[in-house]
Motif scaffolding. Structure first.
Motif, PDB file in Angstrom:
ATOM      1  N   ALA A 158      -0.240   3.337  -8.320  1.00  0.00           N
ATOM      2  CA  ALA A 158      -1.559   3.346  -7.703  1.00  0.00           C
ATOM      3  C   ALA A 158      -1.330   3.268  -6.299  1.00  0.00           C
ATOM      4  CB  ALA A 158      -2.598   2.310  -8.385  1.00  0.00           C
ATOM      5  N   ALA A 192     -12.159   1.796   2.647  1.00  0.00           N
ATOM      6  CA  ALA A 192     -12.274   1.704   1.359  1.00  0.00           C
ATOM      7  C   ALA A 192     -10.861   0.909   0.755  1.00  0.00           C
ATOM      8  CB  ALA A 192     -12.098   2.969   0.721  1.00  0.00           C
ATOM      9  N   LEU A 193      -9.746   1.209   1.345  1.00  0.00           N
ATOM     10  CA  LEU A 193      -8.598   0.359   1.123  1.00  0.00           C
ATOM     11  C   LEU A 193      -8.916  -1.036   1.354  1.00  0.00           C
ATOM     12  CD1 LEU A 193      -5.760   0.203   0.489  1.00  0.00           C
ATOM     13  CD2 LEU A 193      -4.959   0.565   2.804  1.00  0.00           C
ATOM     14  N   ARG A 194      -9.496  -1.236   2.527  1.00  0.00           N
ATOM     15  CA  ARG A 194      -9.759  -2.921   2.738  1.00  0.00           C
ATOM     16  C   ARG A 194     -10.871  -3.511   1.744  1.00  0.00           C
ATOM     17  NH1 ARG A 194      -8.500  -4.376   8.035  1.00  0.00           N
ATOM     18  NH2 ARG A 194      -8.587  -2.602   9.356  1.00  0.00           N
ATOM     19  N   ARG A 195     -11.775  -2.941   1.197  1.00  0.00           N
ATOM     20  CA  ARG A 195     -12.459  -3.356   0.036  1.00  0.00           C
ATOM     21  C   ARG A 195     -11.553  -3.605  -1.296  1.00  0.00           C
ATOM     22  NH1 ARG A 195     -15.781   0.444   2.183  1.00  0.00           N
ATOM     23  NH2 ARG A 195     -15.483   1.942   0.459  1.00  0.00           N
ATOM     24  N   HIS A 196     -10.934  -2.698  -1.442  1.00  0.00           N
ATOM     25  CA  HIS A 196     -10.066  -2.731  -2.654  1.00  0.00           C
ATOM     26  C   HIS A 196      -9.094  -4.108  -2.324  1.00  0.00           C
ATOM     27  CE1 HIS A 196     -11.615   0.570  -4.741  1.00  0.00           C
ATOM     28  NE2 HIS A 196     -11.488   1.385  -3.749  1.00  0.00           N
ATOM     29  N   LEU A 197      -8.336  -4.042  -1.409  1.00  0.00           N
ATOM     30  CA  LEU A 197      -7.452  -5.175  -1.116  1.00  0.00           C
ATOM     31  C   LEU A 197      -8.002  -6.525  -1.198  1.00  0.00           C
ATOM     32  CD1 LEU A 197      -5.190  -3.597   1.706  1.00  0.00           C
ATOM     33  CD2 LEU A 197      -4.602  -4.269  -0.602  1.00  0.00           C
ATOM     34  N   ASP A 198      -9.529  -6.675  -0.828  1.00  0.00           N
ATOM     35  CA  ASP A 198     -10.135  -7.766  -0.736  1.00  0.00           C
ATOM     36  C   ASP A 198     -10.383  -8.439  -2.013  1.00  0.00           C
ATOM     37  OD1 ASP A 198     -10.323  -8.004   2.289  1.00  0.00           O
ATOM     38  OD2 ASP A 198     -12.243  -7.269   2.209  1.00  0.00           O
ATOM     39  N   THR A 199     -10.008  -7.806  -3.110  1.00  0.00           N
ATOM     40  CA  THR A 199     -10.589  -8.032  -4.459  1.00  0.00           C
ATOM     41  C   THR A 199      -9.527  -9.053  -4.954  1.00  0.00           C
ATOM     42  OG1 THR A 199      -9.619  -6.200  -5.375  1.00  0.00           O
ATOM     43  CG2 THR A 199     -11.964  -5.906  -5.021  1.00  0.00           C
ATOM     44  N   ILE A 251      -2.480   0.862  -4.332  1.00  0.00           N
ATOM     45  CA  ILE A 251      -2.133  -0.828  -4.110  1.00  0.00           C
ATOM     46  C   ILE A 251      -1.186  -0.985  -5.484  1.00  0.00           C
ATOM     47  CG2 ILE A 251      -3.047  -3.119  -4.135  1.00  0.00           C
ATOM     48  CD1 ILE A 251      -5.455  -1.783  -2.925  1.00  0.00           C
ATOM     49  N   VAL A 264       0.971  -1.295   0.070  1.00  0.00           N
ATOM     50  CA  VAL A 264      -0.264   0.027  -0.134  1.00  0.00           C
ATOM     51  C   VAL A 264       0.868   1.143  -0.251  1.00  0.00           C
ATOM     52  CG1 VAL A 264      -1.740   1.423   1.148  1.00  0.00           C
ATOM     53  CG2 VAL A 264      -2.034  -1.102   1.131  1.00  0.00           C
TER      54      VAL A 264
END
Length: 134
Positions: free
Chosen positions: A99, A60-67, A101, A14
């Motif tokens: 980006a 929001a970061l967690r949601r993106h990492l979960d993908t 991530i 990150v």
């Protein structure tokens, strides 16, 4: 005794403020073509990321990492990238990007146990060891 398989891995980072190029390692993507293995594990240390950017939206970061693990698993709900063959998913996930991530360069190794290798990589590259008490 099982033969050793060649694997590829990348560290998930990150980079809260891309212009500063500071990052926190938050996970590993591990791929072994001969075993048809692709897995990502995320261990987000929100305090470390927030130290680099106190205003970051951690949820929001967690949601993106979960993908990332979802794309590795593939199947329903993993989006169009999750429908690609395993190696294509690995290469898409590890492609260079500017980006929040990002991933490290891809590294290679050999092992007989992918689960143990994942734990070893997380211990070495992501998890922070606590300092011994004085």
């Amino acid at each position: 005794m099982r033969a050793h398989d060649t694997y590829d891995y990348a560290v998930i980072r990150v980079v809260p403020r891309v212009e500063r190029e500071e990052f926190v390692n938050v996970g590993i993507i591990l791929s072994c073509e001969s075993n048809q293995y692709l897995e990502a594990r995320i261990e987000l240390d929100a305090a470390r990321v927030s130290a680099l950017d106190p205003g970051i939206d951690i949820e929001a970061l967690r949601r993106h990492l979960d993908t990332i693990p979802a794309i590795c698993r593939g199947g329903a709900g993993s989006g169009p990238i999750g429908q690609l063959p395993l190696r294509a998913r690995f290469h898409w996930l590890t492609a260079k990007r500017s980006a929040i991530i990002q991933t490290s360069p891809v590294h290679m190794g050999k092992c007989a146990d992918m689960a143990a290798t994942m734990e070893h990589l997380l211990d070495r590259m992501v998890r922070v060891k606590s300092a011994p008490s004085p």
